[in-house]
Design a protein around this motif. Structure first.
Motif, PDB file in Angstrom:
ATOM      1  N   HIS A 104       0.871  -1.176   0.000  1.00 46.07           N
ATOM      2  CA  HIS A 104       0.000   0.000   0.000  1.00 46.07           C
ATOM      3  C   HIS A 104       0.905   1.222   0.000  1.00 46.07           C
ATOM      4  O   HIS A 104       1.594   1.486   0.991  1.00 46.07           O
ATOM      5  N   VAL A 129     -12.597  -2.012   8.622  1.00 51.78           N
ATOM      6  CA  VAL A 129     -11.608  -1.394   7.734  1.00 51.78           C
ATOM      7  C   VAL A 129     -12.133  -0.042   7.269  1.00 51.78           C
ATOM      8  O   VAL A 129     -13.323   0.128   6.968  1.00 51.78           O
ATOM      9  N   ASP A 130     -11.251   0.932   7.196  1.00 50.52           N
ATOM     10  CA  ASP A 130     -11.606   2.264   6.707  1.00 50.52           C
ATOM     11  C   ASP A 130     -12.291   2.147   5.338  1.00 50.52           C
ATOM     12  O   ASP A 130     -11.807   1.427   4.457  1.00 50.52           O
ATOM     13  N   ASP A 132     -12.268   3.967   2.830  1.00 52.45           N
ATOM     14  CA  ASP A 132     -11.389   4.311   1.712  1.00 52.45           C
ATOM     15  C   ASP A 132     -10.407   3.199   1.382  1.00 52.45           C
ATOM     16  O   ASP A 132      -9.890   3.117   0.267  1.00 52.45           O
ATOM     17  N   LEU A 133     -10.120   2.339   2.361  1.00 52.50           N
ATOM     18  CA  LEU A 133      -9.184   1.239   2.151  1.00 52.50           C
ATOM     19  C   LEU A 133      -9.889  -0.041   1.705  1.00 52.50           C
ATOM     20  O   LEU A 133      -9.291  -0.877   1.016  1.00 52.50           O
ATOM     21  N   LEU A 136      -9.608  -1.522  -1.755  1.00 53.64           N
ATOM     22  CA  LEU A 136      -8.265  -1.922  -2.164  1.00 53.64           C
ATOM     23  C   LEU A 136      -7.963  -3.378  -1.834  1.00 53.64           C
ATOM     24  O   LEU A 136      -6.922  -3.897  -2.250  1.00 53.64           O
ATOM     25  N   ILE A 137      -8.835  -4.040  -1.078  1.00 53.13           N
ATOM     26  CA  ILE A 137      -8.634  -5.453  -0.766  1.00 53.13           C
ATOM     27  C   ILE A 137      -8.855  -6.262  -2.042  1.00 53.13           C
ATOM     28  O   ILE A 137      -9.944  -6.281  -2.602  1.00 53.13           O
ATOM     29  N   GLU A 144      -4.330 -10.109   4.420  1.00 52.76           N
ATOM     30  CA  GLU A 144      -4.567  -8.815   3.772  1.00 52.76           C
ATOM     31  C   GLU A 144      -5.561  -7.983   4.580  1.00 52.76           C
ATOM     32  O   GLU A 144      -5.382  -6.757   4.723  1.00 52.76           O
ATOM     33  N   MET A 148      -4.986  -4.234   6.246  1.00 55.59           N
ATOM     34  CA  MET A 148      -5.886  -3.098   6.096  1.00 55.59           C
ATOM     35  C   MET A 148      -6.375  -2.586   7.456  1.00 55.59           C
ATOM     36  O   MET A 148      -6.568  -1.378   7.642  1.00 55.59           O
ATOM     37  N   LEU A 151      -3.519  -0.491   8.785  1.00 57.03           N
ATOM     38  CA  LEU A 151      -3.515   0.812   8.120  1.00 57.03           C
ATOM     39  C   LEU A 151      -4.640   1.693   8.657  1.00 57.03           C
ATOM     40  O   LEU A 151      -4.451   2.893   8.899  1.00 57.03           O
ATOM     41  N   THR A 152      -5.808   1.112   8.846  1.00 51.72           N
ATOM     42  CA  THR A 152      -6.948   1.849   9.387  1.00 51.72           C
ATOM     43  C   THR A 152      -6.619   2.432  10.752  1.00 51.72           C
ATOM     44  O   THR A 152      -7.022   3.560  11.085  1.00 51.72           O
ATOM     45  N   GLU A 156       0.770   3.956   9.337  1.00 56.15           N
ATOM     46  CA  GLU A 156       1.704   4.909   8.729  1.00 56.15           C
ATOM     47  C   GLU A 156       2.225   5.942   9.721  1.00 56.15           C
ATOM     48  O   GLU A 156       3.243   6.584   9.468  1.00 56.15           O
TER      49      GLU A 156
END
Length: 283
Positions: A104, A129-130, A132-133, A136-137, A144, A148, A151-152, A156
Motif C-alpha cells: 500500500h 476497515v476504513d 477508503d481502504l 483496495l482489498i 490482507e 488493512m 492501516l486503518t 503509517e
C-alpha cells in the motif's frame, strides 16, 4: 503456514538471499525445518525498494522452487531492503492476489500465521476497515484484512501501536464468536526506511522468529566466510527460521515482542495488544 525474510543493509543481489544460503527461503519452500508445515508451495512473493519511492513486487502462484522467472529476476536485481515470503495456505485460494508481501503506497506487509476461524469473523473485521481502504482489498486472505486493519488504525503514523490495536481488535472480535485463541502471527512491515517485526499469539505459543546477530562480530569469528565479506556492518536479517547453521549468527526474537530495525540497529519492545473499542466489530 508460511516462511518469510526481511533484509535491510547494503544492496545485495536477491539470489544471495533466496537461493544461495544453506537453508535459503527457496529451500524452505520444500523442506522447512521449523515451520508448521514442511512444504510451503502455495506461491511466493518478493518486494524490494529500487529507484522509485514505492517498492516493486513480484508474486506468483508457482512453488518458489519451480519458478524459473524467480531465478532469472533474483540473479539480476539487487536492493538494500527486501521482503520475501513463501506461502502455505490456511484455506484461502492459491492466487496471485493472496500472495505476500502486500503493498500500500510505500508500505509492504507480510504475515505468517492465521486468524483462527477466519470465515466466522471475516465480515466483522472487514466492516472495521476504513471505507477508503476497503475497495483496495484484492484477495481473500486473513493476512490482507489484517494489513488493512493496521492501516486503518494508524500504521503509517505509529506501526507498533497500530499493529497492537489491530491485534486487540482481532482478539476481541474472535472471542465474541467464542474463539479461544483468535490469532497466531509473526508479522513484518516496512516503509522502505525502517522495518518492524512482531511475534505474538493469543495462545502464547507463537511461530518462530529470529534476527541476525552483529555482522562485525561474526566476521571476526569467521574470517574465511565469503558471505560475511559481502555485507556491511549495518546489515540485519529477520527470518522465520535461520538461513544457515553458522553458530552464533542467529538469535530468537522473544515471545510477545516487537522489534524495529533501522540503520543496522534493533530496538526491542514488549508487544501487548491494545483495546480497539473505537473500531466496532459490526456484530
Amino acid at each position: 503456514m508460511c516462511r518469510w525474510l526481511a533484509y535491510s543493509g547494503s544492496p545485495v543481489r536477491l539470489d544471495e538471499l533466496l537461493f544461495k544460503p544453506a537453508n535459503s527461503l527457496v529451500m524452505q519452500s520444500k523442506h522447512s525445518r521449523l515451520g508448521a508445515e514442511t512444504t510451503n508451495g502455495d506461491g511466493f512473493g518478493v518486494g524490494w525498494y529500487g529507484t522509485l519511492p514505492t517498492p516493486g513486487i513480484f508474486r506468483s502462484t508457482e512453488p518458489a522452487w519451480n519458478d524459473s522467472n524467480l531465478r532469472e529476476l533474483s540473479s539480476q536485481a539487487s536492493a538494500g531492503r527486501v521482503f520475501a515470503h513463501i506461502r502455505a495456505s490456511t484455506g484461502s485460494a492459491v492466487q496471485q492476489t493472496n500472495c505476500h508481501p502486500f503493498r500500500h503506497g510505500q508500505w509492504l506487509w507480510m504475515h505468517n500465521g492465521v486468524i483462527t476461524d477466519f470465515p466466522k469473523v471475516r465480515r466483522d473485521l472487514a466492516l472495521a476497515v476504513d471505507p477508503d481502504l476497503f475497495p483496495l482489498i484484492e484477495g481473500s486472505t486473513d493476512s490482507e484484512v489484517f494489513f488493512m486493519l493496521a492501516l486503518t488504525l494508524g500504521l503509517e503514523e505509529d506501526p507498533h501501536a497500530a499493529v497492537a490495536a489491530a491485534v486487540g481488535l482481532i482478539e476481541r472480535v474472535g472471542r465474541s464468536h467464542g474463539i479461544e485463541y483468535p490469532l497466531q502471527m509473526t508479522v513484518a512491515t516496512t516503509n522502505g526506511d525502517t522495518t518492524w517485526a512482531f511475534r505474538y499469539s493469543s495462545e502464547g505459543r507463537s511461530r518462530t522468529l529470529f534476527h541476525s546477530t552483529d555482522v562485525a562480530t561474526l566476521r571476526a569469528h569467521y574470517p574465511d566466510n565469503v558471505m560475511l565479506e559481502k555485507i556491511t556492518d549495518d546489515t540485519v536479517v529477520v527470518v522465520s527460521e535461520p538461513l544457515g547453521d553458522l553458530r552464533g549468527a542467529w538469535q530468537e526474537v522473544p515471545e510477545s515482542t516487537g522489534i524495529a530495525v533501522h540503520d543496522g540497529g534493533i530496538d526491542f519492545h514488549p508487544f501487548i495488544p491494545s483495546d480497539s473499542a473505537d473500531a466496532p466489530p459490526g456484530r
